[in-house]
Design an enzyme around this catalytic site. Sequence first.
Site, PDB file in Angstrom:
ATOM      1  CG  HIS A   1     -25.953  12.170  35.203  1.00  0.00           C
ATOM      2  ND1 HIS A   1     -25.099  13.025  36.482  1.00  0.00           N
ATOM      3  CD2 HIS A   1     -25.756  10.807  35.869  1.00  0.00           C
ATOM      4  CE1 HIS A   1     -24.238  12.163  37.301  1.00  0.00           C
ATOM      5  NE2 HIS A   1     -24.763  10.866  36.846  1.00  0.00           N
ATOM      6  CD  GLU A   2     -26.974   7.070  35.045  1.00  0.00           C
ATOM      7  OE1 GLU A   2     -25.852   6.729  34.532  1.00  0.00           O
ATOM      8  OE2 GLU A   2     -27.624   8.343  35.901  1.00  0.00           O
TER       9      GLU A   2
ATOM     10  CG  HIS B   1     -22.325   7.883  33.706  1.00  0.00           C
ATOM     11  ND1 HIS B   1     -20.959   8.471  33.998  1.00  0.00           N
ATOM     12  CD2 HIS B   1     -22.911   8.159  34.198  1.00  0.00           C
ATOM     13  CE1 HIS B   1     -20.772   8.948  35.261  1.00  0.00           C
ATOM     14  NE2 HIS B   1     -22.782   9.013  35.850  1.00  0.00           N
TER      15      HIS B   1
ATOM     16  CD  GLU C   1     -20.837  11.857  38.473  1.00  0.00           C
ATOM     17  OE1 GLU C   1     -21.181  10.580  37.946  1.00  0.00           O
ATOM     18  OE2 GLU C   1     -22.086  12.031  38.956  1.00  0.00           O
TER      19      GLU C   1
END
Length: 505
Positions: free
Chosen positions: A273-274, A277, A303
């Site tokens: 997830h990170e 980003h 996101e």
Amino acid sequence: MIPLSDKMAEPPSAYDQLTKHLGEIAIVGSIGSLLHWDQETGMPHAGGEWRAEQLAWIANRQHALLTHVRTRDLLEAAETEGNLTSDAMVNVQWARRDYDRATRLPAAFVEECARTESLAHESWKAARITSDFSIFAPMLHKLVDQARLRADYISEQAASPYDALLDLHEPGATTAEVSALFDTLTPQLSELVELATQKGSSLPTLPDGLEYPVEAQRRFNHVIAEAIGFDFGSGRIDTSTHPFCTRLGAMDHRLTTRYDTRDFTSSLYGVLHECGHGLYEQGLDAGSYGLPVGSAISLGIHESQSRLWENHVGRRLDFWEQWFPLAVDCFPGLLGSTPHELWQYANRVQRSFIRVEADEVTYDLHIILRFRLERALIEGDVEAKDIPGEWNTLFQQLFGQQIPNDSMGCLQDVHWSMGGFGYFSTYTQGNLNAAQLMQAARKAVVTLDQDLADGNYSSLLSWLRKHVHSQGMRHVPKELMQRATGEPTATTAYLRHLKQKLQFV
Ligand code: ZN
């Protein structure tokens, strides 16, 4: 003959002076981010008080530079200068918006909000621990009043005060549009959740009693992060209680995750997830650091990148087939498992009370609940004191379950206590965008699925670099989505993705 060095140098243009000034603001902001990163990853507890002083000083300095009369003068001069390139115009327009917004808020109001938020955060913590909403209720009332006032100060001609708050996080988004998307999504998601939870009586689990040492998890995550394209030459991964990604400079990207020694997939999906980003930020134009053309456009687009790598790449069956040998190498206890079992575990669906623990299918129902309630708060249809009852009724409608106490209900999220109204919906917009971008990438790159199955992630990353990352703030989210996928954000691709995953097509 006059030596070259003695000739009068051309005076810098107003635009050049403006970008230099914006660069200075970015330096101050990035020092604040570094202090914040340090606070979350390594600062000793006792350093907190002094750190708060440092952060307040930085925030003040940044605000002072932004609202300084010099910003106004440089903006006015650059706006009338003429001959600006299209990128320069983008930079000037966003700088104008930021300046106008910052100067429309009276200094006393900004200070009062900061004070309320700091007190509200403490009262929320106390209320959450004891599950006693009445401790937080008066502060929530005040926060809502301030959010409405803020909307009033910054809005130009918004149809709803909530529009102005949405626009802070998602430029150009309107309450009516988001509401229409969510109204389409709600019944279909409810039906999918119902089908998925009926399907099997027992939930897939990881092998019983295995321990996953933190060092082995780090190694596993690092190899995968590198494989999907995260550049460790300009980034690193550390540990924090709440995972996040921050950009400390054009070539300095920090991610964090947390480790659960009984479930290695928790840190893995946190890292994916990170990393999503981080890949977005590593794909922004480094030469335009601190300028709008070199910055991320919105939370909903940000996101979309994290969700895309976490869910559309990391939750595929062939992802687990690809990485199973490494998983066994890092965690030998998994030898008796199969990639198929790990994939099933990563895609389990279960209704739960807590948003941050929710699976991919139920997650958006949590967001829809928050969106409806905070919109009603801001538009004056619900009062702060009535939130627990309203929350529980809505939860019952959406999840068919009774909330046991307010800590598991309306007190679970930090956002409102920090004045963060208009933020929640960007999570779901991110999910919708991710599915739509993935669908467009699949159309454009015919080998995409085979590439992903082979563990070759560069074709997907290149497509995202071109259509999303390198765009900076040149287009507002709905335009960016239109250009990249041929339509503005919709629910079709996302619902198709979920149905395919759950094999309900
Ligand atoms: Zn995120």
